[in-house]
Motif scaffolding. Structure first.
Motif, PDB file in Angstrom:
ATOM      1  N   SER A 125     -17.227  71.550  17.436  1.00 33.58           N
ATOM      2  CA  SER A 125     -16.734  72.804  17.973  1.00 33.58           C
ATOM      3  C   SER A 125     -18.236  73.677  18.184  1.00 33.58           C
ATOM      4  CB  SER A 125     -15.903  73.741  17.131  1.00 33.58           C
ATOM      5  OG  SER A 125     -16.751  73.909  15.975  1.00 33.58           O
ATOM      6  N   ILE A 126     -19.059  72.936  17.481  1.00 33.87           N
ATOM      7  CA  ILE A 126     -20.686  73.913  17.696  1.00 33.87           C
ATOM      8  C   ILE A 126     -21.172  72.839  18.548  1.00 33.87           C
ATOM      9  CG2 ILE A 126     -22.672  74.538  16.662  1.00 33.87           C
ATOM     10  CD1 ILE A 126     -20.957  74.383  13.947  1.00 33.87           C
ATOM     11  N   ASP A 127     -21.410  71.491  18.555  1.00 34.19           N
ATOM     12  CA  ASP A 127     -21.982  70.645  19.450  1.00 34.19           C
ATOM     13  C   ASP A 127     -21.020  69.479  19.717  1.00 34.19           C
ATOM     14  OD1 ASP A 127     -23.362  68.837  20.856  1.00 34.19           O
ATOM     15  OD2 ASP A 127     -25.414  69.383  19.759  1.00 34.19           O
ATOM     16  N   PRO A 128     -20.632  69.265  20.806  1.00 36.98           N
ATOM     17  CA  PRO A 128     -19.655  68.361  21.107  1.00 36.98           C
ATOM     18  C   PRO A 128     -20.284  66.935  20.909  1.00 36.98           C
ATOM     19  CG  PRO A 128     -19.510  69.714  22.739  1.00 36.98           C
ATOM     20  CD  PRO A 128     -20.667  70.392  22.043  1.00 36.98           C
ATOM     21  N   SER A 129     -21.520  66.872  20.761  1.00 40.20           N
ATOM     22  CA  SER A 129     -22.163  65.425  20.631  1.00 40.20           C
ATOM     23  C   SER A 129     -22.433  64.960  19.374  1.00 40.20           C
ATOM     24  CB  SER A 129     -23.711  65.539  21.377  1.00 40.20           C
ATOM     25  OG  SER A 129     -24.634  66.205  20.467  1.00 40.20           O
ATOM     26  N   CYS A 130     -22.058  65.790  18.243  1.00 39.40           N
ATOM     27  CA  CYS A 130     -21.837  65.416  16.983  1.00 39.40           C
ATOM     28  C   CYS A 130     -20.944  64.321  16.558  1.00 39.40           C
ATOM     29  CB  CYS A 130     -21.496  66.451  15.924  1.00 39.40           C
ATOM     30  SG  CYS A 130     -22.603  67.940  15.879  1.00 39.40           S
ATOM     31  N   ARG A 131     -21.753  63.185  15.932  1.00 37.72           N
ATOM     32  CA  ARG A 131     -20.985  61.973  15.789  1.00 37.72           C
ATOM     33  C   ARG A 131     -20.572  61.994  14.203  1.00 37.72           C
ATOM     34  NH1 ARG A 131     -25.511  61.586  18.189  1.00 37.72           N
ATOM     35  NH2 ARG A 131     -26.546  60.524  16.239  1.00 37.72           N
ATOM     36  N   VAL A 132     -19.468  61.627  13.979  1.00 38.07           N
ATOM     37  CA  VAL A 132     -18.628  61.478  12.506  1.00 38.07           C
ATOM     38  C   VAL A 132     -18.205  60.399  12.055  1.00 38.07           C
ATOM     39  CG1 VAL A 132     -17.006  62.560  10.939  1.00 38.07           C
ATOM     40  CG2 VAL A 132     -18.144  64.036  12.943  1.00 38.07           C
ATOM     41  N   VAL A 133     -18.472  59.648  11.066  1.00 38.17           N
ATOM     42  CA  VAL A 133     -17.879  58.335  10.747  1.00 38.17           C
ATOM     43  C   VAL A 133     -16.987  58.751   9.389  1.00 38.17           C
ATOM     44  CG1 VAL A 133     -18.034  56.128   9.772  1.00 38.17           C
ATOM     45  CG2 VAL A 133     -19.557  56.711  11.637  1.00 38.17           C
ATOM     46  N   TYR A 134     -15.746  58.727   9.331  1.00 36.07           N
ATOM     47  CA  TYR A 134     -14.864  58.802   8.221  1.00 36.07           C
ATOM     48  C   TYR A 134     -14.851  57.521   7.606  1.00 36.07           C
ATOM     49  CZ  TYR A 134     -13.553  63.287  10.379  1.00 36.07           C
ATOM     50  OH  TYR A 134     -13.621  64.535  10.844  1.00 36.07           O
ATOM     51  N   VAL A 135     -14.588  57.340   6.143  1.00 38.72           N
ATOM     52  CA  VAL A 135     -14.629  56.353   5.372  1.00 38.72           C
ATOM     53  C   VAL A 135     -13.430  56.446   4.385  1.00 38.72           C
ATOM     54  CG1 VAL A 135     -15.717  54.443   3.961  1.00 38.72           C
ATOM     55  CG2 VAL A 135     -17.084  55.772   5.670  1.00 38.72           C
ATOM     56  N   ASP A 136     -12.417  55.313   4.483  1.00 35.57           N
ATOM     57  CA  ASP A 136     -11.492  55.660   3.431  1.00 35.57           C
ATOM     58  C   ASP A 136     -10.902  54.037   3.287  1.00 35.57           C
ATOM     59  OD1 ASP A 136      -9.682  58.009   2.206  1.00 35.57           O
ATOM     60  OD2 ASP A 136      -8.633  56.165   2.239  1.00 35.57           O
ATOM     61  N   HIS A 137     -10.433  53.679   2.317  1.00 34.92           N
ATOM     62  CA  HIS A 137      -9.957  52.477   2.068  1.00 34.92           C
ATOM     63  C   HIS A 137      -8.648  51.950   2.001  1.00 34.92           C
ATOM     64  CE1 HIS A 137      -8.154  52.777  -1.868  1.00 34.92           C
ATOM     65  NE2 HIS A 137      -7.937  51.601  -2.085  1.00 34.92           N
ATOM     66  N   ASP A 138      -7.639  53.171   1.965  1.00 30.49           N
ATOM     67  CA  ASP A 138      -6.401  53.082   2.215  1.00 30.49           C
ATOM     68  C   ASP A 138      -5.787  52.744   3.472  1.00 30.49           C
ATOM     69  OD1 ASP A 138      -3.381  53.330   1.049  1.00 30.49           O
ATOM     70  OD2 ASP A 138      -3.522  54.970   2.612  1.00 30.49           O
ATOM     71  N   PRO A 139      -5.085  51.662   3.705  1.00 30.44           N
ATOM     72  CA  PRO A 139      -4.799  51.173   5.201  1.00 30.44           C
ATOM     73  C   PRO A 139      -3.902  52.256   5.893  1.00 30.44           C
ATOM     74  CG  PRO A 139      -3.611  49.814   3.603  1.00 30.44           C
ATOM     75  CD  PRO A 139      -4.754  50.671   2.786  1.00 30.44           C
ATOM     76  N   VAL A 140      -2.774  52.715   5.143  1.00 30.27           N
ATOM     77  CA  VAL A 140      -2.026  53.671   5.739  1.00 30.27           C
ATOM     78  C   VAL A 140      -2.798  55.113   6.307  1.00 30.27           C
ATOM     79  CG1 VAL A 140       0.087  55.207   5.630  1.00 30.27           C
ATOM     80  CG2 VAL A 140      -0.047  52.809   4.630  1.00 30.27           C
ATOM     81  N   THR A 141      -3.708  55.543   5.429  1.00 30.87           N
ATOM     82  CA  THR A 141      -4.583  56.772   5.799  1.00 30.87           C
ATOM     83  C   THR A 141      -5.452  56.322   6.944  1.00 30.87           C
ATOM     84  OG1 THR A 141      -4.749  57.484   3.423  1.00 30.87           O
ATOM     85  CG2 THR A 141      -6.565  57.959   4.867  1.00 30.87           C
ATOM     86  N   VAL A 142      -6.050  55.011   7.107  1.00 30.78           N
ATOM     87  CA  VAL A 142      -6.799  54.664   8.075  1.00 30.78           C
ATOM     88  C   VAL A 142      -6.019  54.513   9.500  1.00 30.78           C
ATOM     89  CG1 VAL A 142      -8.220  52.858   8.851  1.00 30.78           C
ATOM     90  CG2 VAL A 142      -8.196  53.638   6.775  1.00 30.78           C
ATOM     91  N   ALA A 143      -4.829  54.119   9.335  1.00 33.56           N
ATOM     92  CA  ALA A 143      -4.114  54.028  10.474  1.00 33.56           C
ATOM     93  C   ALA A 143      -3.630  55.414  11.014  1.00 33.56           C
ATOM     94  CB  ALA A 143      -2.476  53.180  10.144  1.00 33.56           C
ATOM     95  N   HIS A 144      -3.562  56.213  10.046  1.00 33.53           N
ATOM     96  CA  HIS A 144      -3.032  57.654  10.698  1.00 33.53           C
ATOM     97  C   HIS A 144      -4.395  58.246  11.265  1.00 33.53           C
ATOM     98  CE1 HIS A 144       0.890  59.060   9.364  1.00 33.53           C
ATOM     99  NE2 HIS A 144       0.608  58.568   8.154  1.00 33.53           N
ATOM    100  N   ALA A 145      -5.406  57.973  10.694  1.00 31.66           N
ATOM    101  CA  ALA A 145      -6.742  58.550  11.335  1.00 31.66           C
ATOM    102  C   ALA A 145      -7.053  57.812  12.664  1.00 31.66           C
ATOM    103  CB  ALA A 145      -7.859  58.281  10.222  1.00 31.66           C
ATOM    104  N   ARG A 146      -6.896  56.604  12.833  1.00 32.10           N
ATOM    105  CA  ARG A 146      -7.166  56.078  13.989  1.00 32.10           C
ATOM    106  C   ARG A 146      -6.461  56.617  14.973  1.00 32.10           C
ATOM    107  NH1 ARG A 146      -8.282  50.042  11.328  1.00 32.10           N
ATOM    108  NH2 ARG A 146     -10.620  50.470  10.990  1.00 32.10           N
ATOM    109  N   THR A 147      -5.229  56.782  14.855  1.00 32.74           N
ATOM    110  CA  THR A 147      -4.246  57.288  15.863  1.00 32.74           C
ATOM    111  C   THR A 147      -4.685  58.750  16.392  1.00 32.74           C
ATOM    112  OG1 THR A 147      -2.462  55.969  15.097  1.00 32.74           O
ATOM    113  CG2 THR A 147      -1.734  58.015  16.450  1.00 32.74           C
ATOM    114  N   MET A 148      -5.107  59.482  15.343  1.00 33.96           N
ATOM    115  CA  MET A 148      -5.828  60.843  15.718  1.00 33.96           C
ATOM    116  C   MET A 148      -6.969  60.707  16.559  1.00 33.96           C
ATOM    117  SD  MET A 148      -4.958  62.368  11.837  1.00 33.96           S
ATOM    118  CE  MET A 148      -5.743  64.148  12.114  1.00 33.96           C
TER     119      MET A 148
END
Length: 259
Positions: A88-111
């Motif tokens: 929201s401040i700079d659209p060029s910002c890059r973010v990598v989230y890390v989580d090991h739970d497969p259901v959490t990761v599946a939710h996040a990838r959809t989002m």
């Protein structure tokens, strides 16, 4: 970090999502969340941690010009998440989230499927090499440039040599990078934190609260930004409304240090 997946049992990441007003949770999560909210201010604890995270992200982008973030143990990137605040401040910002739970990761990838500057890596945060070498990490983060390493609420789940885990991540950071963390503590409100630990056990997650002295070990060698290691609710919270629960505000330490 240990969590469970599926919709038949409550899940730590989805509980956190519910406490923050997110929509990525199931009926079984909502039932346990409401039961816990009636007993103690768990939602306020979650909001305290998320508020700290938002302040840190804004600081990194606005004051230090950091445009890349590695968010360890992110859970579901729900309301007020890192990429929303940073981009929201700079659209060029890059973010990598890390989580090991497969259901959490599946939710996040959809989002995140339509956001090319954001990704989630499925990995145990304790496997530092796997996180840092992951193709999505390498695609979005250039460790020769300043990076914000966020350990918001994750170290409480790291039971095997947590100081060493932090040190290995720090070794990958270039000068000018930021490391931010929060950590659950029994120093001030032991009864509340015992309830949080019990809630974690109920969803298959072992939580290890630590003292201020223990948390200081994670920060050794960093240049701490003012006001240093303090309760997260009080870290540069000027202008924010105070929490509704003093006990919840006193359950978690927060600090930000520069490499």
């Amino acid at each position: 970090m240990t969590t469970n997946g599926g919709s038949e049992r409550p899940n730590a990441a989805r509980l956190f999502d519910y406490y923050l007003g997110g929509a990525h949770n199931f009926a079984v999560d909502r039932a346990l969340a409401e039961e816990s909210i009636e007993k103690f201010p768990v939602a306020e604890v979650a909001r305290t941690i998320r508020s700290f995270s938002r302040r840190v992200v804004r600081l990194c982008v606005e004051e230090y010009g950091i445009r890349q973030f590695l968010d360890l143990g992110s859970g579901i990137p729900t309301a007020g998440n890192v990429h929303e605040v940073a981009q929201s401040i700079d659209p060029s910002c890059r973010v990598v989230y890390v989580d090991h739970d497969p259901v959490t990761v599946a939710h996040a990838r959809t989002m995140l499927r339509d956001n090319l500057c954001t990704a989630i890596v499925q990995s145990d945060v304790g496997d530092v090499g796997a996180v840092l070498r992951h193709p999505e990490t390498r695609r979005l983060i250039d460790f020769t440039k300043p990076t914000a390493l966020l350990m918001i609420g994750i170290l409480v789940y790291v039971t095997d040599e947590p100081v060493g885990v932090v040190a290995r991540y720090r070794a990958a950071l270039s000068k000018g990078s930021i490391l931010a963390l929060t950590h659950l503590t029994k120093d001030v409100e032991p009864e509340l934190v015992d309830q949080l630990v019990a809630l974690g056990a109920a969803v298959g997650s072992e939580l290890v609260p630590r003292s201020k002295q223990d948390v200081e070990e994670f920060l050794c060698g960093l240049k701490l930004l003012e006001p240093g290691l303090v309760l997260a609710a009080h870290w540069r919270a000027d202008g924010e409304l105070p929490g509704t629960s003093p006990a919840a505000d006193a359950s978690t330490y927060g600090a930000v240090g520069m490499v």
